[in-house]
Design a protein around this motif. Sequence first.
Motif, PDB file in Angstrom:
ATOM      1  N   SER A  48      -7.785  -8.760  -8.349  1.00 35.34           N
ATOM      2  CA  SER A  48      -6.591  -9.604  -8.328  1.00 35.34           C
ATOM      3  C   SER A  48      -6.653 -10.750  -9.323  1.00 35.34           C
ATOM      4  O   SER A  48      -7.693 -11.379  -9.510  1.00 35.34           O
ATOM      5  CB  SER A  48      -6.416 -10.182  -6.918  1.00 35.34           C
ATOM      6  OG  SER A  48      -5.467 -11.237  -6.933  1.00 35.34           O
ATOM      7  N   ASP A  49      -5.504 -11.041  -9.892  1.00 38.16           N
ATOM      8  CA  ASP A  49      -5.369 -12.182 -10.808  1.00 38.16           C
ATOM      9  C   ASP A  49      -4.935 -13.452 -10.062  1.00 38.16           C
ATOM     10  O   ASP A  49      -4.497 -14.411 -10.675  1.00 38.16           O
ATOM     11  CB  ASP A  49      -4.370 -11.829 -11.925  1.00 38.16           C
ATOM     12  CG  ASP A  49      -4.460 -12.772 -13.115  1.00 38.16           C
ATOM     13  OD1 ASP A  49      -5.383 -13.606 -13.134  1.00 38.16           O
ATOM     14  OD2 ASP A  49      -3.603 -12.673 -14.008  1.00 38.16           O
ATOM     15  N   ASP A  57      -4.620  -4.343  -5.454  1.00 39.75           N
ATOM     16  CA  ASP A  57      -4.150  -5.586  -6.027  1.00 39.75           C
ATOM     17  C   ASP A  57      -3.856  -6.508  -4.821  1.00 39.75           C
ATOM     18  O   ASP A  57      -3.835  -6.046  -3.678  1.00 39.75           O
ATOM     19  CB  ASP A  57      -2.875  -5.250  -6.818  1.00 39.75           C
ATOM     20  CG  ASP A  57      -2.104  -6.458  -7.266  1.00 39.75           C
ATOM     21  OD1 ASP A  57      -2.636  -7.212  -8.077  1.00 39.75           O
ATOM     22  OD2 ASP A  57      -0.967  -6.659  -6.794  1.00 39.75           O
ATOM     23  N   PHE A  58      -3.659  -7.790  -5.025  1.00 42.38           N
ATOM     24  CA  PHE A  58      -3.438  -8.673  -3.865  1.00 42.38           C
ATOM     25  C   PHE A  58      -1.990  -9.165  -3.773  1.00 42.38           C
ATOM     26  O   PHE A  58      -1.271  -8.793  -2.845  1.00 42.38           O
ATOM     27  CB  PHE A  58      -4.411  -9.858  -3.919  1.00 42.38           C
ATOM     28  CG  PHE A  58      -4.400 -10.670  -2.662  1.00 42.38           C
ATOM     29  CD1 PHE A  58      -5.008 -10.201  -1.508  1.00 42.38           C
ATOM     30  CD2 PHE A  58      -3.754 -11.901  -2.610  1.00 42.38           C
ATOM     31  CE1 PHE A  58      -4.982 -10.929  -0.315  1.00 42.38           C
ATOM     32  CE2 PHE A  58      -3.724 -12.643  -1.432  1.00 42.38           C
ATOM     33  CZ  PHE A  58      -4.346 -12.155  -0.281  1.00 42.38           C
ATOM     34  N   ASP A  59      -1.570  -9.975  -4.772  1.00 44.93           N
ATOM     35  CA  ASP A  59      -0.217 -10.548  -4.726  1.00 44.93           C
ATOM     36  C   ASP A  59       0.837  -9.446  -4.855  1.00 44.93           C
ATOM     37  O   ASP A  59       0.770  -8.596  -5.757  1.00 44.93           O
ATOM     38  CB  ASP A  59      -0.020 -11.546  -5.872  1.00 44.93           C
ATOM     39  CG  ASP A  59      -0.819 -12.827  -5.663  1.00 44.93           C
ATOM     40  OD1 ASP A  59      -1.270 -13.088  -4.534  1.00 44.93           O
ATOM     41  OD2 ASP A  59      -0.980 -13.578  -6.643  1.00 44.93           O
ATOM     42  N   LYS A 114      -8.023  -5.921 -15.767  1.00 46.89           N
ATOM     43  CA  LYS A 114      -8.368  -5.155 -14.552  1.00 46.89           C
ATOM     44  C   LYS A 114      -8.927  -3.782 -14.914  1.00 46.89           C
ATOM     45  O   LYS A 114      -9.688  -3.204 -14.145  1.00 46.89           O
ATOM     46  CB  LYS A 114      -7.140  -5.010 -13.654  1.00 46.89           C
ATOM     47  CG  LYS A 114      -6.656  -6.312 -13.026  1.00 46.89           C
ATOM     48  CD  LYS A 114      -5.604  -6.038 -11.963  1.00 46.89           C
ATOM     49  CE  LYS A 114      -5.073  -7.323 -11.338  1.00 46.89           C
ATOM     50  NZ  LYS A 114      -4.180  -7.062 -10.198  1.00 46.89           N
TER      51      LYS A 114
HETATM   52  C1  TPS Z   1       0.662 -14.451 -19.412  1.00 48.87           C
HETATM   53  C2  TPS Z   1       0.391 -14.650 -17.975  1.00 48.87           C
HETATM   54  N1  TPS Z   1       1.432 -14.906 -17.158  1.00 48.87           N
HETATM   55  C3  TPS Z   1       1.207 -15.065 -15.869  1.00 48.87           C
HETATM   56  C4  TPS Z   1      -0.067 -14.957 -15.377  1.00 48.87           C
HETATM   57  C5  TPS Z   1      -0.346 -15.170 -13.965  1.00 48.87           C
HETATM   58  N2  TPS Z   1      -0.008 -14.141 -13.086  1.00 48.87           N
HETATM   59  C6  TPS Z   1       0.736 -13.091 -13.379  1.00 48.87           C
HETATM   60  S1  TPS Z   1       0.901 -12.052 -12.054  1.00 48.87           S
HETATM   61  C7  TPS Z   1      -0.042 -13.060 -11.107  1.00 48.87           C
HETATM   62  C8  TPS Z   1      -0.386 -12.714  -9.714  1.00 48.87           C
HETATM   63  C9  TPS Z   1      -1.550 -11.862  -9.820  1.00 48.87           C
HETATM   64  O1  TPS Z   1      -2.126 -11.540  -8.616  1.00 48.87           O
HETATM   65  P1  TPS Z   1      -2.430 -10.012  -8.329  1.00 48.87           P
HETATM   66  O2  TPS Z   1      -3.266  -9.504  -9.455  1.00 48.87           O
HETATM   67  O3  TPS Z   1      -3.146 -10.055  -7.037  1.00 48.87           O
HETATM   68  O4  TPS Z   1      -1.107  -9.349  -8.230  1.00 48.87           O
HETATM   69  C10 TPS Z   1      -0.466 -14.143 -11.808  1.00 48.87           C
HETATM   70  C11 TPS Z   1      -1.303 -15.245 -11.285  1.00 48.87           C
HETATM   71  C12 TPS Z   1      -1.116 -14.685 -16.254  1.00 48.87           C
HETATM   72  N3  TPS Z   1      -2.390 -14.579 -15.815  1.00 48.87           N
HETATM   73  N4  TPS Z   1      -0.874 -14.550 -17.552  1.00 48.87           N
END
Ligand code: TPS
Length: 277
Positions: A94-95, A9-11, A154
Motif C-alpha cells: 500500500s501507498d 492494496d489498502f486504500d 508496487k
Molecule cells: C503522484 C502521486 N499522487 C498521489 C500520490 C498519493 N497517493 C495516490 S493513491 C494513494 C493511496 C494509496 O494507498 P493504496 O496503495 O493502499 O491504495 C496515495 C497516497 C502519490 N504517491 N503520488
Amino acid sequence: MAGIVVVFDFDKTIIELDSDNWVVDELGATDLFNQLLPTMPWNSLMDMMMKELHAQGKTIEDIKEVLRKAPIHPRIVAAIRKAHALGCDLRIVSDANMFFIETILDHLCIRNCFSEINSNPSYVDEHGRLRISPYVDFHSSPHGCSLCPPNMCKGMIIERIQASLANEGKQRMIYLGDGSGDFCPSLKLHEKDFVMPRKNFPVWDLICENRGLVKAEIHEWTDGEELEHVMLGLIDKISIEESDNSNTVQFLSIDCKFETIPIAVHEALPPVLRVHR
Ligand SMILES: Cc1ncc(C[n+]2csc(CCOP(=O)(O)O)c2C)c(N)n1
Ligand SMILES: [Mg+2]
C-alpha cells in the motif's frame, strides 16, 4: 491453502476511501493540504500535515480515533478472516503508511491475518508527532519504474515476494487493487495468477486498455460483497486445481460453507483441502 498468497492494496480496496485524505479532511486540514499539494511530493506533504495538526494540538489519539471511523464494508473483514482461516498467506502492499494501516487493522482485529505489510514507513516521534517518509528514497536510490509514483513501485515489491515464494513452494497469487499504482504489479503476475481490479476504478481502466499485457486471469469486483464472493471462489478454484495436479496428496470433502469448517479439523487437514460449496 498453504500455497496461495493473496496480496491486498489498502486504500479503496480494504477500506472504502483514501486514508490520507480521510485523516486530513476529518481533522479539518483540507484547505492547507490542497494549497500545498502542487508544491511538494505526497509523502512530504503528509509529513507536513502531521506537523501542522500536531502544532494545532491534535494528538496521536485524535488521529487514531479518526482512523477507527474509516468506512469499511463488513464483508471485506469477513473475507479476510475466512481466507486466513483457510490457510492463505495474506499480505498488504500500500501507498498509504504503516501507522494508518496498522491502526485500522488493530481496530478491526485482523492484523494477525497478515504475514507482511509493505507501506511507507511512519513512527511517532518524541514530541508525539507522526512522521511519515517514502518507502523508496527517490533522491538516493530511485526505483526507475515509469508506471509508478517515485516513492513506491508496487511491481518491485511483487517481484520480491515472487522470488521469496519460489523458495517456499507457494505457487499461486491473487492480487486485489483499485488504483493506478496497482497496474504495475498486475503486469508482474504470472499466467496461473489472478488479478482482481475494482470495476470502474483506475487499475480496471488500465487493465481493460492493456489486456494483452496482463498474463494473469482477470476477475473484477465492485464492492465488499463481490470481493468476498470472487476471492473465496478463486481460492476454492485454485485449491481444486492444485489438488487435481497433485497425485500424492489425499483430499477431503467437507460439505459445508467456509465459515463452518472447524479450525481444529482444518489444522489437521492435509496440505490440499477440497471444499464443496
Ligand atoms: C503522484 C502521486 N499522487 C498521489 C500520490 C498519493 N497517493 C495516490 S493513491 C494513494 C493511496 C494509496 O494507498 P493504496 O496503495 O493502499 O491504495 C496515495 C497516497 C502519490 N504517491 N503520488
Ligand atoms: Mg488503493
